[in-house]
Motif scaffolding. Structure first.
Motif, PDB file in Angstrom:
ATOM      1  N   MET A   1     -23.269 -18.906   0.121  1.00 31.74           N
ATOM      2  CA  MET A   1     -22.322 -17.824   0.266  1.00 31.74           C
ATOM      3  C   MET A   1     -21.801 -16.979  -0.597  1.00 31.74           C
ATOM      4  SD  MET A   1     -17.632 -17.259  -0.151  1.00 31.74           S
ATOM      5  CE  MET A   1     -17.333 -18.629   0.623  1.00 31.74           C
ATOM      6  N   SER A   2     -22.908 -15.612  -0.882  1.00 33.70           N
ATOM      7  CA  SER A   2     -23.140 -14.827  -2.057  1.00 33.70           C
ATOM      8  C   SER A   2     -21.935 -14.050  -2.300  1.00 33.70           C
ATOM      9  CB  SER A   2     -23.938 -13.078  -1.121  1.00 33.70           C
ATOM     10  OG  SER A   2     -23.691 -12.368  -1.768  1.00 33.70           O
ATOM     11  N   GLN A   3     -21.839 -13.918  -3.603  1.00 37.63           N
ATOM     12  CA  GLN A   3     -21.347 -13.777  -4.499  1.00 37.63           C
ATOM     13  C   GLN A   3     -21.009 -11.878  -4.897  1.00 37.63           C
ATOM     14  OE1 GLN A   3     -19.257 -15.960  -5.711  1.00 37.63           O
ATOM     15  NE2 GLN A   3     -20.083 -17.353  -4.551  1.00 37.63           N
ATOM     16  N   THR A   4     -22.004 -11.152  -4.388  1.00 41.15           N
ATOM     17  CA  THR A   4     -21.718  -9.753  -4.444  1.00 41.15           C
ATOM     18  C   THR A   4     -20.602  -9.269  -3.562  1.00 41.15           C
ATOM     19  OG1 THR A   4     -24.101  -9.706  -4.973  1.00 41.15           O
ATOM     20  CG2 THR A   4     -23.333  -7.211  -4.123  1.00 41.15           C
ATOM     21  N   PRO A   5     -19.507  -8.325  -4.197  1.00 45.09           N
ATOM     22  CA  PRO A   5     -18.629  -8.046  -3.278  1.00 45.09           C
ATOM     23  C   PRO A   5     -18.849  -7.573  -2.181  1.00 45.09           C
ATOM     24  CG  PRO A   5     -18.512  -7.510  -5.720  1.00 45.09           C
ATOM     25  CD  PRO A   5     -19.732  -8.442  -5.801  1.00 45.09           C
ATOM     26  N   LEU A   6     -18.286  -6.888  -1.211  1.00 39.39           N
ATOM     27  CA  LEU A   6     -18.591  -6.435   0.009  1.00 39.39           C
ATOM     28  C   LEU A   6     -17.008  -5.107  -0.054  1.00 39.39           C
ATOM     29  CD1 LEU A   6     -20.717  -8.006   3.086  1.00 39.39           C
ATOM     30  CD2 LEU A   6     -21.266  -5.916   1.220  1.00 39.39           C
ATOM     31  N   LEU A   7     -16.478  -6.176  -0.823  1.00 36.06           N
ATOM     32  CA  LEU A   7     -15.330  -5.781  -0.505  1.00 36.06           C
ATOM     33  C   LEU A   7     -14.792  -5.986  -2.024  1.00 36.06           C
ATOM     34  CD1 LEU A   7     -13.325  -4.444   1.872  1.00 36.06           C
ATOM     35  CD2 LEU A   7     -12.294  -6.690   1.665  1.00 36.06           C
ATOM     36  N   GLN A   8     -14.062  -5.136  -2.442  1.00 36.00           N
ATOM     37  CA  GLN A   8     -12.970  -4.515  -3.430  1.00 36.00           C
ATOM     38  C   GLN A   8     -12.315  -3.774  -4.040  1.00 36.00           C
ATOM     39  OE1 GLN A   8     -17.157  -4.214  -6.220  1.00 36.00           O
ATOM     40  NE2 GLN A   8     -15.543  -4.766  -7.659  1.00 36.00           N
ATOM     41  N   ALA A   9     -11.177  -4.344  -4.932  1.00 35.53           N
ATOM     42  CA  ALA A   9      -9.866  -3.516  -4.893  1.00 35.53           C
ATOM     43  C   ALA A   9      -9.887  -3.612  -6.487  1.00 35.53           C
ATOM     44  CB  ALA A   9      -8.718  -4.078  -4.430  1.00 35.53           C
ATOM     45  N   VAL A  10     -10.212  -2.537  -7.313  1.00 33.58           N
ATOM     46  CA  VAL A  10     -10.138  -2.987  -8.716  1.00 33.58           C
ATOM     47  C   VAL A  10      -8.981  -1.930  -9.239  1.00 33.58           C
ATOM     48  CG1 VAL A  10     -11.243  -1.911 -10.983  1.00 33.58           C
ATOM     49  CG2 VAL A  10     -12.625  -2.667  -8.126  1.00 33.58           C
ATOM     50  N   ASN A  11      -7.671  -2.405 -10.108  1.00 33.26           N
ATOM     51  CA  ASN A  11      -6.554  -2.016 -10.643  1.00 33.26           C
ATOM     52  C   ASN A  11      -6.063  -1.361  -9.378  1.00 33.26           C
ATOM     53  OD1 ASN A  11      -6.639  -3.441 -12.975  1.00 33.26           O
ATOM     54  ND2 ASN A  11      -8.723  -1.973 -14.360  1.00 33.26           N
ATOM     55  N   LEU A  12      -6.198  -1.417  -8.443  1.00 32.56           N
ATOM     56  CA  LEU A  12      -5.298  -0.783  -7.391  1.00 32.56           C
ATOM     57  C   LEU A  12      -3.543  -0.111  -7.522  1.00 32.56           C
ATOM     58  CD1 LEU A  12      -5.802   1.350  -4.993  1.00 32.56           C
ATOM     59  CD2 LEU A  12      -5.614  -1.054  -3.940  1.00 32.56           C
ATOM     60  N   VAL A  13      -3.570   0.922  -7.231  1.00 31.05           N
ATOM     61  CA  VAL A  13      -2.093   1.135  -7.294  1.00 31.05           C
ATOM     62  C   VAL A  13      -2.031   2.166  -6.453  1.00 31.05           C
ATOM     63  CG1 VAL A  13      -0.406   2.104  -8.856  1.00 31.05           C
ATOM     64  CG2 VAL A  13      -1.691   0.876 -10.020  1.00 31.05           C
ATOM     65  N   VAL A  14      -1.275   2.289  -5.376  1.00 33.33           N
ATOM     66  CA  VAL A  14      -0.440   2.615  -4.465  1.00 33.33           C
ATOM     67  C   VAL A  14       0.503   2.809  -4.805  1.00 33.33           C
ATOM     68  CG1 VAL A  14      -0.803   3.301  -2.249  1.00 33.33           C
ATOM     69  CG2 VAL A  14      -2.516   2.542  -2.858  1.00 33.33           C
ATOM     70  N   HIS A  15       1.293   4.104  -4.317  1.00 35.50           N
ATOM     71  CA  HIS A  15       2.500   4.804  -4.699  1.00 35.50           C
ATOM     72  C   HIS A  15       2.825   5.433  -3.253  1.00 35.50           C
ATOM     73  CE1 HIS A  15       4.060   5.074  -9.258  1.00 35.50           C
ATOM     74  NE2 HIS A  15       3.113   3.599  -8.248  1.00 35.50           N
ATOM     75  N   TYR A  16       4.230   5.187  -2.551  1.00 35.27           N
ATOM     76  CA  TYR A  16       4.471   6.382  -1.591  1.00 35.27           C
ATOM     77  C   TYR A  16       6.233   6.601  -2.590  1.00 35.27           C
ATOM     78  CZ  TYR A  16       2.148   3.030   1.865  1.00 35.27           C
ATOM     79  OH  TYR A  16       0.894   1.708   2.383  1.00 35.27           O
ATOM     80  N   GLN A  17       5.721   8.415  -2.865  1.00 42.16           N
ATOM     81  CA  GLN A  17       6.762   8.330  -3.320  1.00 42.16           C
ATOM     82  C   GLN A  17       7.369   7.902  -4.061  1.00 42.16           C
ATOM     83  OE1 GLN A  17       9.981  10.114   0.273  1.00 42.16           O
ATOM     84  NE2 GLN A  17       7.960  11.023   1.010  1.00 42.16           N
ATOM     85  N   SER A  18       8.478   7.481  -4.294  1.00 38.19           N
ATOM     86  CA  SER A  18       8.148   6.217  -5.474  1.00 38.19           C
ATOM     87  C   SER A  18       9.032   5.007  -5.513  1.00 38.19           C
ATOM     88  CB  SER A  18      10.097   6.967  -6.320  1.00 38.19           C
ATOM     89  OG  SER A  18      11.378   6.476  -4.685  1.00 38.19           O
ATOM     90  N   HIS A  19       8.190   5.031  -3.944  1.00 37.00           N
ATOM     91  CA  HIS A  19       7.870   3.007  -4.235  1.00 37.00           C
ATOM     92  C   HIS A  19       6.058   3.230  -4.480  1.00 37.00           C
ATOM     93  CE1 HIS A  19       8.438  -0.942  -2.049  1.00 37.00           C
ATOM     94  NE2 HIS A  19       7.043  -0.392  -1.453  1.00 37.00           N
ATOM     95  N   GLN A  20       6.746   1.728  -5.015  1.00 34.79           N
ATOM     96  CA  GLN A  20       5.388   1.319  -5.610  1.00 34.79           C
ATOM     97  C   GLN A  20       5.384   0.371  -4.482  1.00 34.79           C
ATOM     98  OE1 GLN A  20       3.509   1.269  -9.483  1.00 34.79           O
ATOM     99  NE2 GLN A  20       4.035  -1.265  -9.189  1.00 34.79           N
ATOM    100  N   ALA A  21       3.822   0.552  -3.381  1.00 34.50           N
ATOM    101  CA  ALA A  21       3.334  -0.671  -2.567  1.00 34.50           C
ATOM    102  C   ALA A  21       2.274  -1.323  -3.562  1.00 34.50           C
ATOM    103  CB  ALA A  21       3.067  -0.293  -1.660  1.00 34.50           C
ATOM    104  N   ILE A  22       1.333  -0.833  -4.433  1.00 29.60           N
ATOM    105  CA  ILE A  22       0.629  -1.672  -4.780  1.00 29.60           C
ATOM    106  C   ILE A  22       0.433  -1.815  -6.127  1.00 29.60           C
ATOM    107  CG2 ILE A  22      -1.624  -2.471  -4.523  1.00 29.60           C
ATOM    108  CD1 ILE A  22      -2.247  -0.995  -1.887  1.00 29.60           C
TER     109      ILE A  22
END
Length: 239
Positions: free
Chosen positions: A1-22
């Protein structure tokens, strides 16, 4: 298995209005890896996948698909992605073969009948179903058409949202094997699921999400099912 990331989230924050989803999500999925993301309703699994798809804008941090963000280069990213939701959206009045050819054409991939047939055969869809209207298909059969579309695109990354929900055990086992085969060919797979058994069966890495945070990660090959279940339930109950 390769260790090169194809998919990354980096310090991801997502808000929906006042709600923090991520909440400051860091996630990495290399080529050849199936990552199962467990968590209850509202844990942030679907929000994470939607952000990788470019449907959500990060409040801060970023997501990367093969080093590119969906916001900066949406067309290039879309070409590298395959997405299978809980219910694969196909046209009921068209056959499986027609759906495959149509959705591939939308992506600029033009298949002849022989190529389309080979792709459907490769997912295990019965030959006598290729020309039947999709309205007559089971959920598992619809998913096989979705997998054939992903194969035709030669996508580098596959995103799955509750793929085994509603499948009988035999169909779920077959689907898991198809996903494992895709990863073994070099695809990076991120799967959001409630299904601990399926996660343990197919995944290389397993993460547990709660209230938008990745609270624990496991090597799927090292953790026992009983231990995984106990950890999952403990997080779900707030212990």
């Amino acid at each position: 298995m390769s260790q090169t990331p194809l998919l990354q989230a980096v310090n991801l924050v997502v808000h929906y209005q006042s709600h923090q989803a991520i909440d400051h999500l860091n996630l990495s999925v290399p080529a050849g890896c199936v990552y199962a993301m467990l968590g209850g309703n509202g844990a942030g699994k679907t929000s994470t996948i939607s952000t990788f798809l470019g449907f959500n804008l990060p409040t801060s941090g970023q997501v990367l698909i093969d080093g590119e963000t969906p916001q900066q280069n949406p067309e290039a990213v879309r070409a590298k992605l395959a997405y299978l939701p809980e219910n694969v959206a196909l046209y009921d009045y068209m056959s499986g073969l027609e759906n495959l050819s149509f959705f591939c054409a939308l992506a600029g991939i033009h298949l002849n009948k022989q190529q389309a047939t080979a792709l459907l055969n490769g997912t295990g869809l019965q030959a006598d179903a290729h020309h039947k209207r999709v309205a007559m298909y089971s959920k598992g059969m619809r998913q096989k058409v979705g997998l054939a579309i992903a194969d035709a695109k030669q996508a580098k990354v596959m995103l799955l949202d509750e793929p085994t929900s509603g499948l009988d055990p035999s169909a779920a086992n077959d689907f898991a094997q198809r996903i494992r085969n895709a990863a073994d060919k070099g695809m990076a797979v991120l799967m959001a699921t409630h299904d601990l058994f399926n996660a343990k069966q197919v995944a290389d890495r397993i993460g547990i999400m709660k209230t938008g945070r990745l609270v624990e990660e496991f090597d799927a090959h090292s953790v026992a099912h009983d231990e995984l279940e106990a950890k999952y339930l403990a997080h779900a109950r707030g212990l």
